[in-house]
Design a protein around this motif. Structure first.
Motif, PDB file in Angstrom:
ATOM      1  N   GLU A 194       0.838  -1.205   0.000  1.00  0.00           N
ATOM      2  CA  GLU A 194       0.000   0.000   0.000  1.00  0.00           C
ATOM      3  C   GLU A 194       0.872   1.254   0.000  1.00  0.00           C
ATOM      4  O   GLU A 194       0.506   2.279  -0.593  1.00  0.00           O
ATOM      5  N   ARG A 197       1.902   1.902  -3.528  1.00  0.00           N
ATOM      6  CA  ARG A 197       0.762   2.453  -4.278  1.00  0.00           C
ATOM      7  C   ARG A 197       0.534   3.925  -3.932  1.00  0.00           C
ATOM      8  O   ARG A 197       0.247   4.739  -4.812  1.00  0.00           O
ATOM      9  N   ALA A 201       0.892   6.907  -6.635  1.00  0.00           N
ATOM     10  CA  ALA A 201      -0.241   7.785  -6.938  1.00  0.00           C
ATOM     11  C   ALA A 201       0.148   9.244  -6.738  1.00  0.00           C
ATOM     12  O   ALA A 201      -0.185  10.113  -7.559  1.00  0.00           O
ATOM     13  N   LEU A 207       2.720   1.991 -11.986  1.00  0.00           N
ATOM     14  CA  LEU A 207       3.090   0.819 -11.207  1.00  0.00           C
ATOM     15  C   LEU A 207       3.782  -0.255 -12.051  1.00  0.00           C
ATOM     16  O   LEU A 207       4.548  -1.066 -11.531  1.00  0.00           O
ATOM     17  N   THR A 210       7.576  -0.098 -11.613  1.00  0.00           N
ATOM     18  CA  THR A 210       8.118  -0.133 -10.253  1.00  0.00           C
ATOM     19  C   THR A 210       8.756  -1.498 -10.050  1.00  0.00           C
ATOM     20  O   THR A 210       8.317  -2.500 -10.613  1.00  0.00           O
ATOM     21  N   ALA A 225       2.803  -6.062  -5.218  1.00  0.00           N
ATOM     22  CA  ALA A 225       2.267  -4.796  -5.731  1.00  0.00           C
ATOM     23  C   ALA A 225       3.093  -4.215  -6.864  1.00  0.00           C
ATOM     24  O   ALA A 225       2.557  -3.597  -7.787  1.00  0.00           O
TER      25      ALA A 225
END
Length: 270
Positions: A194, A197, A201, A207, A210, A225
């Motif tokens: 998270e 993320r 954002a 993403l 990444t 993620a």
């Protein structure tokens, strides 16, 4: 394989990924690889379970770092700007603190500004200062003072078998274990995945571009993620199963080898 023209945001766990458990230092090959990656236009981020107070072992690469996911995603920031801050509900904090006091086990309480340490058996000092070479725990504040702050993480020192029962009593929380002796408890929705993320954002990062590097159980969420998840050679087997790629260990040039493998830096990969 990646295309050289794509610029990646690279997220690194600290202990066992950037920093060796053996030497407590960042290997020279890692420093060189991150310096080259940064020069090639890629971004470098830290993603750690450590609170900012005890991130004291990154001096060799501090100038390369673009932002931080700390406290397992509970506190993320770029420069002086806080991107996200998720605290544990007060009743869950009270449950864990009381349990630690009743059962006489070690507990680190991480507030928004300060840290408190309960260490009745000496295990916190033995493991954190002795095994992991954590500094600054001597700057811990009294528990009562820290409990007046928002609590972002609780680190109890007990075995995994005991953890399951306690977590059932605090359903508002999640747990990420990266050492056999202790686990990190944060609010649900606060994990490294998270955190990635949230930073992506905020900074407008794709993403897909990444890449996350880790070795422990609390790295699972970010390995999943990120566009590319890299497990270190010294990682848990379960993390290697989740990763897109397994590199060599932190002490065997793992970061450099992975960045070469994905052609983010020059040189031949193993």
């Amino acid at each position: 394989m990646t295309s050289a023209k794509n610029k990646y945001a690279l997220f690194f766990d600290i202990d066992g990924t950037l920093v060796s458990f053996q030497t407590h230092k960042i290997p020279p090959s890692t420093i060189s690889a991150l310096t080259e990656a940064k020069a090639n236009g890629h971004m470098v981020f830290i993603s750690t379970g450590r609170p900012p107070l005890i991130i004291t072992n990154l001096g060799d690469i501090e100038h390369l770092i673009d932002g931080y996911v700390t406290i397992n995603g509970a506190l993320c920031f770029v420069g002086q700007e806080v991107i996200c801050c998720k605290d544990i509900p007060k009743e869950a904090v009270q449950t864990v603190v009381q349990d630690a006091q009743e059962k006489n086990y070690g507990l680190i309480v991480v507030g928004e500004k300060d840290v408190a340490v309960l260490d009745p058996q000496g295990e916190v000092d033995r493991i954190f200062r002795g095994e992991i070479a954590v500094e600054n725990l001597n700057q811990a504040k009294p528990l009562e003072q820290v409990l007046r702050q928002r609590i972002l993480q609780l680190t109890p020192f007990f075995p995994e078998a005991y953890e399951r029962g306690l977590m059932e009593r605090i359903p508002s929380c999640t747990s990420g274990r990266w050492h056999p002796a202790f686990t990190d408890i944060t609010a649900k929705g606060a994990d490294k995945g998270e955190g990635i993320r949230a930073l992506a954002a905020h900074l407008g990062l794709d993403l897909r571009y990444t890449m996350a590097f880790g070795d422990g159980g609390n790295d699972s969420s970010m390995i999943k993620a990120a566009g590319i998840g890299v497990a270190m050679g010294n990682a848990l087997e379960s993390l290697k199963q989740e990763a897109d790629h397994t590199t060599t260990s932190v002490d065997e040039d793992g970061v450099m080898n992975a960045l070469r493998h994905y052609k983010l830096i020059g040189g031949s990969h193993y």
